[in-house]
Design an enzyme around this catalytic site. Structure first.
Site: not given
Ligand code: NAP
Length: 291
Positions: A103, A59, A126
């Protein structure tokens, strides 16, 4: 008689991701040339799970290549719920941060849902807060989950007709099955959601013009379940004896499906791309820069 394999377009997710990432890169370069700062993604990692560390590395690299700033915030594996939520809340207040990604999975006994809920919905790149999930259900604009956005990108960039199509989604998770079902419905597909208690799964799948398989069950979908010419999106990542298999029997689907994503190099590369796009979108919305 088996149809020739060439009848199936096998999606090259890496190539599509590269095209989309250069579009994002150009947009960021344009904003920076106009005097704005680049968008910034903050990534929170708790503990030292090797898979999570590797995802974060990917990422970070993707952010840098796109011209975004990426900031990492690492907490030890024994961090408390309060430590993690305090960090998320500090990032919510930080005006230089546009997107926050926690995460997953979090080490036990941390409560991932409570941590996600602490994220400011405007920075929830997200798309996993109940606020943004609720906006999706209500048909209101908001940040959407990245993997379902990647599926849409595959369908749209391959000009697969969605309006009026019969779409079957196998799986009802909050991460993939439910949001992709709603996104397809929003685009006027007729959507059927299947799960582990669905009766006659094969019969339902045979009706699909668009099939999204997100069950996590190796080669669940057989070749003769697929409607000839259907667009088949295989999300499954199943490792069996060290070999990765999708939820669709790939070899059997070749020559039957009109479009097919492989388990490896299919939708996967698009997930990070959609994270970049969401971060850019969050930045533009927060700064009133959306065209
Ligand atoms: P999940 O939370 O485990 O959900 C799986 C869903 O599939 C559940 O709704 C389950 O039904 C259903 N299901 C399982 N076995 C089934 C069967 N035999 N018949 C019908 N339905 C069945 O998984 P997920 O997070 O949605 O992920 C699904 C798959 O996609 C996994 O392999 C995951 O690794 C992969 N994935 C890939 C990407 C990517 O970027 N490529 C991203 C995310 C996930 P019940 O609800 O009844 O239990």
């Amino acid at each position: 008689m088996t149809a020739p394999r060439e009848r199936t377009v096998v999606v090259d997710g890496k190539a599509l991701a590269s095209t989309l990432r250069s579009e994002i890169q150009h947009e960021i370069a344009r904003l920076v040339a106009a005097g704005h700062r680049p968008p910034c993604l903050a990534v929170v990692l708790v503990g030292d799970n090797p898979a999570s560390m590797s995802y974060i590395k990917g990422k970070r690299r993707a952010c840098e290549r796109a011209g975004m700033t990426s900031r990492e915030h690492d907490l030890p594996a024994d961090a408390t719920q309060e430590d993690v939520v305090d960090l998320v809340e500090a990032l919510n207040r930080d005006a230089s941060v546009d997107g926050i990604l926690v995460q997953l999975p979090l080490p036990k006994p941390l409560d991932a849902s409570a941590v996600i809920e602490a994220i400011d919905p405007a920075k929830d790149v997200d798309g996993l807060t109940t606020h943004n999930a609720g906006r999706l259900v209500a048909g209101l604009p908001g940040l959407r989950p990245c993997t379902p956005l990647g599926i849409l990108a595959v369908l749209e960039r391959h000009a697969v007709p969605i309006e009026g199509a019969s779409a079957v989604v196998i799986g009802r998770s909050i991460l993939v099955g439910k949001p992709i079902s709603l996104l397809l419905l929003e685009r006027n597909a007729t959507v059927t959601i299947c799960h582990s208690r669905t009766r006659d799964l094969a019969g339902v799948v045979r009706e699909a013009d668009i099939l999204v398989a997100a069950a996590g069950s190796p080669r669940l979908v057989k070749g003769d379940w697929i409607r000839p010419g259907a667009a088949v999106i295989d999300l499954g990542v199943n490792i069996v004896d060290g070999v990765q298999h999708g939820d669709v029997d790939f070899d059997a689907a070749l020559g039957v499906a009109g479009l097919l994503t492989p388990s490896r190099g299919g939708v996967g590369p698009l997930t990070i791309t959609m994270l970049l796009r969401n971060t850019l979108e969050a930045y533009q919305t927060r700064h009133g820069l959306r065209s």
